[in-house]
Motif scaffolding. Sequence first.
Motif, PDB file in Angstrom:
ATOM      1  N   ARG A 203     -26.845  10.520  12.026  1.00  0.00           N
ATOM      2  CA  ARG A 203     -28.265  11.539  12.063  1.00  0.00           C
ATOM      3  C   ARG A 203     -29.396  10.446  11.636  1.00  0.00           C
ATOM      4  NH1 ARG A 203     -30.827  15.026   9.136  1.00  0.00           N
ATOM      5  NH2 ARG A 203     -28.815  15.230   8.025  1.00  0.00           N
ATOM      6  N   CYS A 204     -29.425  10.012  10.362  1.00  0.00           N
ATOM      7  CA  CYS A 204     -30.366   9.246   9.680  1.00  0.00           C
ATOM      8  C   CYS A 204     -30.389   7.834  10.238  1.00  0.00           C
ATOM      9  CB  CYS A 204     -30.230   9.462   8.381  1.00  0.00           C
ATOM     10  SG  CYS A 204     -30.221  11.074   7.674  1.00  0.00           S
ATOM     11  N   PHE A 205     -29.775   7.220  11.105  1.00  0.00           N
ATOM     12  CA  PHE A 205     -29.800   5.752  11.328  1.00  0.00           C
ATOM     13  C   PHE A 205     -29.689   5.625  12.802  1.00  0.00           C
ATOM     14  CE2 PHE A 205     -28.434   5.734   7.027  1.00  0.00           C
ATOM     15  CZ  PHE A 205     -29.352   4.893   6.288  1.00  0.00           C
ATOM     16  N   GLU A 206     -28.985   6.066  13.649  1.00  0.00           N
ATOM     17  CA  GLU A 206     -28.866   5.916  14.763  1.00  0.00           C
ATOM     18  C   GLU A 206     -29.904   6.621  15.934  1.00  0.00           C
ATOM     19  OE1 GLU A 206     -24.820   5.186  16.710  1.00  0.00           O
ATOM     20  OE2 GLU A 206     -23.888   6.139  14.884  1.00  0.00           O
ATOM     21  N   PRO A 207     -30.268   6.006  17.063  1.00  0.00           N
ATOM     22  CA  PRO A 207     -31.452   6.350  17.573  1.00  0.00           C
ATOM     23  C   PRO A 207     -31.317   7.848  18.222  1.00  0.00           C
ATOM     24  CG  PRO A 207     -30.424   4.549  18.659  1.00  0.00           C
ATOM     25  CD  PRO A 207     -29.660   4.799  17.577  1.00  0.00           C
ATOM     26  N   LYS A 208     -32.165   8.587  17.751  1.00  0.00           N
ATOM     27  CA  LYS A 208     -32.124   9.833  18.517  1.00  0.00           C
ATOM     28  C   LYS A 208     -32.165  10.093  19.932  1.00  0.00           C
ATOM     29  CE  LYS A 208     -34.114  14.591  17.733  1.00  0.00           C
ATOM     30  NZ  LYS A 208     -35.283  15.542  16.977  1.00  0.00           N
ATOM     31  N   LEU A 209     -32.849   9.173  20.567  1.00  0.00           N
ATOM     32  CA  LEU A 209     -33.179   8.996  21.895  1.00  0.00           C
ATOM     33  C   LEU A 209     -31.722   8.951  22.739  1.00  0.00           C
ATOM     34  CD1 LEU A 209     -35.691   8.848  23.909  1.00  0.00           C
ATOM     35  CD2 LEU A 209     -35.344   6.079  23.442  1.00  0.00           C
ATOM     36  N   ALA A 210     -30.631   8.109  21.917  1.00  0.00           N
ATOM     37  CA  ALA A 210     -29.528   7.917  22.255  1.00  0.00           C
ATOM     38  C   ALA A 210     -28.214   9.070  22.223  1.00  0.00           C
ATOM     39  CB  ALA A 210     -29.136   6.632  21.899  1.00  0.00           C
ATOM     40  N   LEU A 211     -28.855   9.980  21.354  1.00  0.00           N
ATOM     41  CA  LEU A 211     -27.855  11.052  21.119  1.00  0.00           C
ATOM     42  C   LEU A 211     -28.114  12.512  21.495  1.00  0.00           C
ATOM     43  CD1 LEU A 211     -27.244   9.762  17.558  1.00  0.00           C
ATOM     44  CD2 LEU A 211     -25.647  10.015  19.234  1.00  0.00           C
ATOM     45  N   TYR A 212     -29.559  12.668  21.366  1.00  0.00           N
ATOM     46  CA  TYR A 212     -30.039  14.293  21.520  1.00  0.00           C
ATOM     47  C   TYR A 212     -30.177  14.610  22.832  1.00  0.00           C
ATOM     48  CZ  TYR A 212     -32.901  18.262  20.623  1.00  0.00           C
ATOM     49  OH  TYR A 212     -33.396  19.515  20.820  1.00  0.00           O
ATOM     50  N   GLY A 213     -29.201  15.490  23.352  1.00  0.00           N
ATOM     51  CA  GLY A 213     -29.240  16.016  24.766  1.00  0.00           C
ATOM     52  C   GLY A 213     -30.273  17.252  24.937  1.00  0.00           C
ATOM     53  N   GLY A 214     -31.090  17.746  23.987  1.00  0.00           N
ATOM     54  CA  GLY A 214     -31.685  19.057  23.865  1.00  0.00           C
ATOM     55  C   GLY A 214     -31.132  20.268  23.722  1.00  0.00           C
ATOM     56  N   LEU A 215     -31.628  21.138  23.974  1.00  0.00           N
ATOM     57  CA  LEU A 215     -30.990  22.459  23.382  1.00  0.00           C
ATOM     58  C   LEU A 215     -29.773  22.706  23.608  1.00  0.00           C
ATOM     59  CD1 LEU A 215     -32.681  24.776  21.743  1.00  0.00           C
ATOM     60  CD2 LEU A 215     -32.945  26.098  24.011  1.00  0.00           C
ATOM     61  N   ASP A 216     -29.293  22.506  24.817  1.00  0.00           N
ATOM     62  CA  ASP A 216     -27.840  22.863  25.276  1.00  0.00           C
ATOM     63  C   ASP A 216     -27.145  21.542  25.549  1.00  0.00           C
ATOM     64  OD1 ASP A 216     -28.959  21.881  27.652  1.00  0.00           O
ATOM     65  OD2 ASP A 216     -28.522  23.563  28.781  1.00  0.00           O
TER      66      ASP A 216
END
Length: 246
Positions: A203-216
């Motif tokens: 969570r603190c190092f890898e790009p959020k853009l490549a991980l976070y898929g939104g609310l669901d």
Amino acid sequence: MNYQNILDYGNNILSLNNIKTSQLDCELILSNILNKTREEILINLNAKVDQKQIEKFNFYLSKRKKKEPIAYVLGYKHFWKHKFLVDKSVLIPRPETEQIVEEALKFIPTNHSKMVLDIGTGSGCIIISILKERSKCKAIALDISFKALKIAKTNAKLHHLENKIKFINIDIDKFETSKYDLILSNPPYIKNVDYNRLDDDVRCFEPKLALYGGLDGYGELKKIIKKSSKLLKDNGKLIIEIGANQ
């Protein structure tokens, strides 16, 4: 100081900082600094390290003890059969993502020419791994991160595939070009509640853009599936990575 001493010293520091893979990480760091395999190090534990090597080991150690992933510390990660450069602008390739490569190679017969689209290419590890084994294929690789594309282009050059893959800095929503035999993607699919529970080194190092898929977690998945229905040729195939519970 010999190999054994420096490994023990590093292992102790990382263990005190709750790094679960402390022993392995120290071996990988020393292996990188000495340009030797882990096996060479482990059968020569009485061999000496010089002061410069100790300083470099301490520098890498200081980064790893702050939970920075070992792949970023070293600047590379092995994926499929090859080594890929990585930095904080790209997701670290995971072993489970190799399943995309396996399925793609089953779909593309040897010596066949196919046009492939890779959505969210990141380090380029997926498409490069496939084209290394299917030399008659060509590909387009998309990413909305300009920094990620720089890494992907570098990896393509290192694997002598820069003339086989065209890299484009664009969101799939805005991409309209051509029809494809095969579309691949490892998109961001982690939902909000799970993203906040990820380990610190992710969570603190890898790009959020490549991980976070939104609310669901389904935002990008739905977008890619919908777009692929328009971009695939008849009898074409979409291979996409999703979460275990999706």
